[in-house]
Design a protein around this motif. Structure first.
Motif, mmCIF file in Angstrom:
data_model
loop_
_atom_site.group_PDB
_atom_site.id
_atom_site.type_symbol
_atom_site.label_atom_id
_atom_site.label_comp_id
_atom_site.label_asym_id
_atom_site.label_seq_id
_atom_site.Cartn_x
_atom_site.Cartn_y
_atom_site.Cartn_z
ATOM 1 N N ASP A 45 51.878 -40.925 10.485
ATOM 2 C CA ASP A 45 52.396 -41.470 9.059
ATOM 3 C C ASP A 45 52.747 -42.928 9.200
ATOM 4 O O ASP A 45 52.926 -43.909 9.947
ATOM 5 C CB ASP A 45 54.015 -41.194 8.893
ATOM 6 C CG ASP A 45 54.372 -39.283 8.836
ATOM 7 O OD1 ASP A 45 54.245 -38.923 8.255
ATOM 8 O OD2 ASP A 45 54.636 -38.591 9.615
ATOM 9 N N ARG A 99 51.008 -39.657 4.483
ATOM 10 C CA ARG A 99 50.768 -38.925 5.747
ATOM 11 C C ARG A 99 49.331 -38.420 6.241
ATOM 12 O O ARG A 99 49.167 -37.875 4.220
ATOM 13 C CB ARG A 99 52.678 -37.766 5.515
ATOM 14 C CG ARG A 99 51.857 -36.548 5.946
ATOM 15 C CD ARG A 99 53.173 -36.039 6.331
ATOM 16 N NE ARG A 99 54.618 -36.578 7.256
ATOM 17 C CZ ARG A 99 55.611 -35.800 7.281
ATOM 18 N NH1 ARG A 99 55.316 -34.761 6.913
ATOM 19 N NH2 ARG A 99 55.624 -36.260 7.861
ATOM 20 N N TYR A 104 57.665 -43.169 10.140
ATOM 21 C CA TYR A 104 56.508 -44.306 10.006
ATOM 22 C C TYR A 104 56.095 -44.069 11.706
ATOM 23 O O TYR A 104 57.225 -44.428 12.454
ATOM 24 C CB TYR A 104 56.164 -45.458 9.302
ATOM 25 C CG TYR A 104 57.335 -46.412 9.693
ATOM 26 C CD1 TYR A 104 56.351 -47.487 10.873
ATOM 27 C CD2 TYR A 104 58.459 -46.474 9.242
ATOM 28 C CE1 TYR A 104 57.474 -48.181 10.454
ATOM 29 C CE2 TYR A 104 59.036 -47.068 9.291
ATOM 30 C CZ TYR A 104 59.009 -48.359 10.158
ATOM 31 O OH TYR A 104 59.435 -49.094 10.650
#
Lengths: 133, 290
Positions: free
Chosen positions: A32, A45, A64
């Motif tokens: 991510d 993603r 992330y």
């Protein structure tokens, strides 16, 4: 204030998923990524080497593992077709300009060629969008 | 009829600090010896364009070697190298080159190196000025510290493949360089043995340090040239110019639109910057001889 850098997320996703180098280098990659353009946030993603989602904005709570963050002025330079010195690469910019490249460095270094392709395809689609406007 | 290159490759046996090394080198041309040191983690193939350039080989005997552990120069069989962390040491590096020059019976060659080779150009000019008529440092600066953790951990990590080093080297190349040359340059980085690049950077990033001593380089004994590319984020132009500024009589050239590997990533453009340097060396030789 009007934003000067707006990333065409759909075009970038399609471009990356059809890019020969990206699809080769990104295989087996799950990640991510967060891109911060000033206060604007984008989340990408990667699922098994393909862009699964790439969205603009956040409602919060987006996780992330790799982050690329810079003021909009730096992004304008980084997205040029032939960038000036040290705007030509995220790693280079992190040493010489106001750009932060961080997060899970093991994943970032392992997939740096893919990350570079994201930059290249992002710039290509951004410039095509500008030309068409 | 086969089309052969004029480059000839062979091995020489060298003794450095009591250890025998079998060193591979390639050469072409006749004239003033021009010996070339590759960058950290790569090998002598970086100079293949120079070795095949008749404008240069008609005047220079160009020699490019693979430092031990690099390219075709295997580790010495006497060492149990697999039990020790490889670290390129400054003193050994200089002695190695002095041994190579003596063994090949080269009289005061011109030394040219890039990156760690560029740093070595400065160290040789400082410590062995009588052995070389000129030293040319490409991407050469007083010091390249501050990256220790990055190269000790991330540029030699068991879970990172040989893709990583090549990809990281793309960041040092210029977007103006021809893509085929750039890709070839980083290809060599994907072929280095795992500890080599990181071990070389022990010299590049730690042991090479001329911040206090660069001014000791005597250009009356050994001419000194520094060339730097505008896209090199590691040995960046200001750092390279600082080195040249500290050396009285040194010449500095900024190579516009070039990256960290000028001789291999953009050989045609690099030649435009190198030829005036070689001409200057020849002219100064003639003046000194007159």
């Amino acid at each position: 204030m009007e934003r000067s850098v707006v990333l065409p997320v759909e075009a970038i996703s399609e471009r990356l998923n059809s890019d020969k180098e990206f699809t080769l280098s990104a295989r087996f990659w799950y990640c991510d990524l967060r891109f911060s353009i000033g206060s604007d946030l984008y989340f990408m993603r990667i699922e098994n080497g393909k862009v699964d989602t790439f969205v603009s904005g956040t409602e919060g709570f987006d996780s992330y593992t790799i982050s690329v963050s810079a003021p909009e002025t730096v992004w304008v330079e980084m997205l040029r077709e032939k960038p000036e010195p040290f705007y030509h690469d995220w790693f280079a910019a992190s040493f010489h300009h106001e750009l932060e490249f961080g997060g899970d460095l093991e994943s970032a270094y392992a997939y740096y060629s893919s990350i570079r392709r994201i930059h290249a395809c992002m710039a290509e689609c951004y410039n095509a969008q500008k030309l068409a406007a | 009829m086969a089309r052969f290159s004029n480059i000839v490759g062979r091995y020489v046996y060298l003794d450095v600090e009591g250890i025998e090394y079998r060193v591979y080198f390639e050469e072409a041309g006749e004239g003033i010896p021009l010996v070339c040191q590759h960058t950290a983690g790569s090998d002598g193939r970086q100079y293949r364009h120079l070795l095949e350039d008749k404008d240069i080989t008609s005047r220079y005997r160009v020699i490019a070697l693979d430092l031990p552990l690099h390219g075709k120069s295997l580790p010495p069989v006497e060492n149990r190298y697999w039990e020790d962390e490889y670290k390129l040491k400054k003193d050994w590096f200089m002695k190695f080159w002095i041994s190579f020059v003596k063994e090949l019976d080269l009289f005061q060659p011109v030394f040219m190196g890039c990156s760690m080779g560029g740093h070595l150009a400065a160290d040789l000019a400082c410590h062995y000025p009588d052995e070389f008529r000129a030293c040319i440092g490409l991407e050469s600066s007083c010091h390249s510290g501050g990256f220790d953790k990055m190269f000790q951990k991330w540029w030699r990590h068991p879970r990172l493949s040989n893709d990583t080093k090549a990809a990281m080297m793309l960041s040092l190349c210029s977007p103006h360089s021809p893509e085929a040359n750039v890709r070839e340059t980083v290809w060599a980085y994907s072929q280095g043995a795992p500890p080599v690049f990181s071990g070389d950077l022990n010299y590049y990033g730690i042991e090479h340090d001329l911040r206090e001593t660069a001014s000791e380089i005597d250009t009356a004994k050994c001419m000194f040239y520094v060339l730097s590319g505008t896209y090199d984020w590691s040995a960046y132009p200001e750092a390279c110019q600082e080195l040249a500024n500290k050396v009285s009589g040194a010449q500095y050239t900024l190579m516009e639109g070039m990256g960290h590997f000028p001789m291999s990533e953009s050989p045609v453009e690099f030649k435009k910057y190198l030829m005036p340097v070689l001409a200057d060396i020849e002219q100064k030789e003639q003046v000194a001889a007159a």
